[in-house]
Design an enzyme around this catalytic site. Structure first.
Site, PDB file in Angstrom:
ATOM      1  N   LYS A  68       0.825  -1.216   0.000  1.00 15.94           N
ATOM      2  CA  LYS A  68       0.000   0.000   0.000  1.00 15.94           C
ATOM      3  C   LYS A  68       0.860   1.267   0.000  1.00 15.94           C
ATOM      4  O   LYS A  68       0.487   2.293  -0.558  1.00 15.94           O
ATOM      5  CB  LYS A  68      -0.935  -0.012   1.217  1.00 15.94           C
ATOM      6  CG  LYS A  68      -1.990  -1.128   1.147  1.00 15.94           C
ATOM      7  CD  LYS A  68      -2.711  -1.314   2.474  1.00 15.94           C
ATOM      8  CE  LYS A  68      -3.790  -2.386   2.389  1.00 15.94           C
ATOM      9  NZ  LYS A  68      -4.403  -2.678   3.704  1.00 15.94           N
ATOM     10  N   TYR A 193      -5.310  -5.157  -7.361  1.00 15.47           N
ATOM     11  CA  TYR A 193      -4.974  -5.083  -5.934  1.00 15.47           C
ATOM     12  C   TYR A 193      -4.486  -6.447  -5.422  1.00 15.47           C
ATOM     13  O   TYR A 193      -3.479  -6.538  -4.723  1.00 15.47           O
ATOM     14  CB  TYR A 193      -6.197  -4.585  -5.155  1.00 15.47           C
ATOM     15  CG  TYR A 193      -6.050  -4.659  -3.659  1.00 15.47           C
ATOM     16  CD1 TYR A 193      -5.279  -3.729  -2.961  1.00 15.47           C
ATOM     17  CD2 TYR A 193      -6.675  -5.671  -2.921  1.00 15.47           C
ATOM     18  CE1 TYR A 193      -5.134  -3.807  -1.587  1.00 15.47           C
ATOM     19  CE2 TYR A 193      -6.541  -5.752  -1.548  1.00 15.47           C
ATOM     20  CZ  TYR A 193      -5.763  -4.820  -0.881  1.00 15.47           C
ATOM     21  OH  TYR A 193      -5.611  -4.908   0.486  1.00 15.47           O
ATOM     22  N   TYR A 245      -2.243   0.081  11.514  1.00 12.93           N
ATOM     23  CA  TYR A 245      -3.706   0.051  11.732  1.00 12.93           C
ATOM     24  C   TYR A 245      -4.070   0.512  13.137  1.00 12.93           C
ATOM     25  O   TYR A 245      -3.503   1.479  13.641  1.00 12.93           O
ATOM     26  CB  TYR A 245      -4.268  -1.348  11.442  1.00 12.93           C
ATOM     27  CG  TYR A 245      -3.870  -1.813  10.070  1.00 12.93           C
ATOM     28  CD1 TYR A 245      -4.365  -1.173   8.945  1.00 12.93           C
ATOM     29  CD2 TYR A 245      -2.970  -2.842   9.886  1.00 12.93           C
ATOM     30  CE1 TYR A 245      -3.986  -1.559   7.680  1.00 12.93           C
ATOM     31  CE2 TYR A 245      -2.585  -3.241   8.621  1.00 12.93           C
ATOM     32  CZ  TYR A 245      -3.100  -2.585   7.524  1.00 12.93           C
ATOM     33  OH  TYR A 245      -2.719  -2.967   6.285  1.00 12.93           O
ATOM     34  N   VAL A 263      -0.139  -8.886   6.166  1.00 11.34           N
ATOM     35  CA  VAL A 263      -0.560 -10.168   6.737  1.00 11.34           C
ATOM     36  C   VAL A 263       0.284 -11.351   6.233  1.00 11.34           C
ATOM     37  O   VAL A 263       0.128 -12.469   6.721  1.00 11.34           O
ATOM     38  CB  VAL A 263      -2.064 -10.481   6.511  1.00 11.34           C
ATOM     39  CG1 VAL A 263      -2.945  -9.612   7.377  1.00 11.34           C
ATOM     40  CG2 VAL A 263      -2.452 -10.379   5.050  1.00 11.34           C
TER      41      VAL A 263
HETATM   42  O1  DON Z   1      -6.547  -7.227   1.335  1.00  8.27           O
HETATM   43  C1  DON Z   1      -6.136  -7.980   2.218  1.00  8.27           C
HETATM   44  O2  DON Z   1      -6.836  -8.323   3.171  1.00  8.27           O
HETATM   45  C2  DON Z   1      -4.720  -8.473   2.119  1.00  8.27           C
HETATM   46  N1  DON Z   1      -4.345  -8.681   0.751  1.00  8.27           N
HETATM   47  C3  DON Z   1      -3.777  -7.466   2.723  1.00  8.27           C
HETATM   48  C4  DON Z   1      -4.129  -7.119   4.148  1.00  8.27           C
HETATM   49  C5  DON Z   1      -2.951  -6.843   4.991  1.00  8.27           C
HETATM   50  O3  DON Z   1      -1.836  -7.186   4.681  1.00  8.27           O
HETATM   51  C6  DON Z   1      -3.230  -6.187   6.288  1.00  8.27           C
HETATM   52  N2  DON Z   1      -2.014  -6.033   7.054  1.00  8.27           N
HETATM   53  N3  DON Z   1      -1.537  -6.254   8.025  1.00  8.27           N
END
Ligand code: DON
Length: 309
Positions: A68, A193, A245, A263
């Site tokens: 991001k 995305y 977050y 994640v």
């Molecule tokens: O969109 C999602 O949920 C995952 N591709 C990315 C989310 C994520 O990495 C949140 N971070 N800690």
């Protein structure tokens, strides 16, 4: 000093190696639950060109939300600051990264910030290109430039896994479509995305990207500016306020560095004008951040007196 950093990394890995037990592997993207929770990797790359690393620093994992940051910088370079922030806000939500609630609760449907999924999907939708193929190739080329790694690729298994199960992201994208704040085909935007989130990196790649952000947008040792300084400063600020977050407040107090988690288990952090740091530890706390990664960063920040506050 150099020996101290190397020793410090090794000691921190040893000290926190069991902390993965306090976290869990994510299951909402099924392919991510196949990681080894015991892996810990750390890579530090300072702007003088010194590198320090230990543990599973070469292990590849998907970049996920750390993307991001990079896509935001590219989107601002493509469209300008005013345009991007007319579509997405600056404010932390205090809610989870995949929350849909805030958009409907507030007066404006605009996502609160570019770090939560809704904001990031919107930002990705603004990347310039005639087709999705051209857009993803511009994104990957930019990531390759920042990492200095011409071989960056995507993890197809994770990409397919998220494409099959990413209904929540789908829901927020269609919500933004309905509210007329996102342009283009919703499925194509989601596909872009999901692809960007599936780019494979290791701790060295993250440390190198962080190094460019630490060095005001210039690739250290080359003098080549790849991101204008004014954009770097805005992105770094959003990393402090929203990068971890709803754990961003505590992280700012305990670590005090601009950082972004994913994640996939990665955390990218930076000490402006000093160094970039890439950490891997796939077990996550409840807010989606690497448990071990946060512990190691707290230790390094304290020992090296890195906090920007
Ligand atoms: O969109 C999602 O949920 C995952 N591709 C990315 C989310 C994520 O990495 C949140 N971070 N800690």
């Amino acid at each position: 000093m150099s020996k101290d950093i190397q020793k410090m990394i090794e000691l921190a890995i040893d000290k926190y190696k069991d902390f993965h037990r306090e976290g869990r592997l994510p299951t909402y993207i099924p392919a991510l639950s196949e990681a080894n929770p015991e892996d810990i990797g750390v890579y530090v790359s300072d702007i003088e060109g010194n590198n320090y690393y230990a543990g599973a620093y070469e292990k590849k994992f998907t970049i996920q939300s750390i993307s991001k940051i990079i896509t935001l910088a590219l989107a601002i370079m493509d469209n300008g600051v005013e345009d991007v922030f007319s579509k997405v806000g600056f404010e932390p939500t205090g809610g989870s990264f995949n929350s849909i609630l805030e958009m409907e609760k507030s007066d404006s449907p605009k996502p609160f910030n570019p770090m939560i999924n809704a904001g990031a999907i919107l930002v990705t939708s603004t990347i310039k290109g005639k087709s999705n193929a051209e857009k993803i190739s511009r994104i990957v080329d930019f990531y390759r430039k920042l990492t200095g790694n011409a071989h960056l690729t995507m993890d197809n298994k994770v990409y397919t896994s998220e494409k099959e199960t990413g209904h929540r992201n789908r829901a927020m994208t269609y919500y933004m479509k309905d509210a007329k704040i996102i342009q283009g085909d919703a499925e194509e935007i989601l596909d872009l995305y999901f692809q960007q989130c599936s780019i494979l990196v290791n701790c060295r790649d993250l440390a190198r990207i962080a190094n460019v952000f630490a060095n005001d947008g210039v690739i250290a040792g080359t003098g080549e500016e790849v991101i204008p300084q004014n954009i770097v400063k805005k992105v770094r600020t959003l990393m402090v306020t929203c990068g971890m977050y709803d754990a961003s407040g505590e992280f700012a107090v305990r670590v005090g560095l601009p950082a972004k988690s994913g994640v996939g288990g990665g955390i990218m952090a930076l000490a402006p004008q000093k160094m970039g740091i890439g950490i891997y530890g796939p077990a996550l706390e409840g807010k989606g951040n690497s448990v071990v990664g946060m512990k190691v960063l707290e230790e390094l920040s304290k020992e090296l007196n890195l906090s920007i506050f």
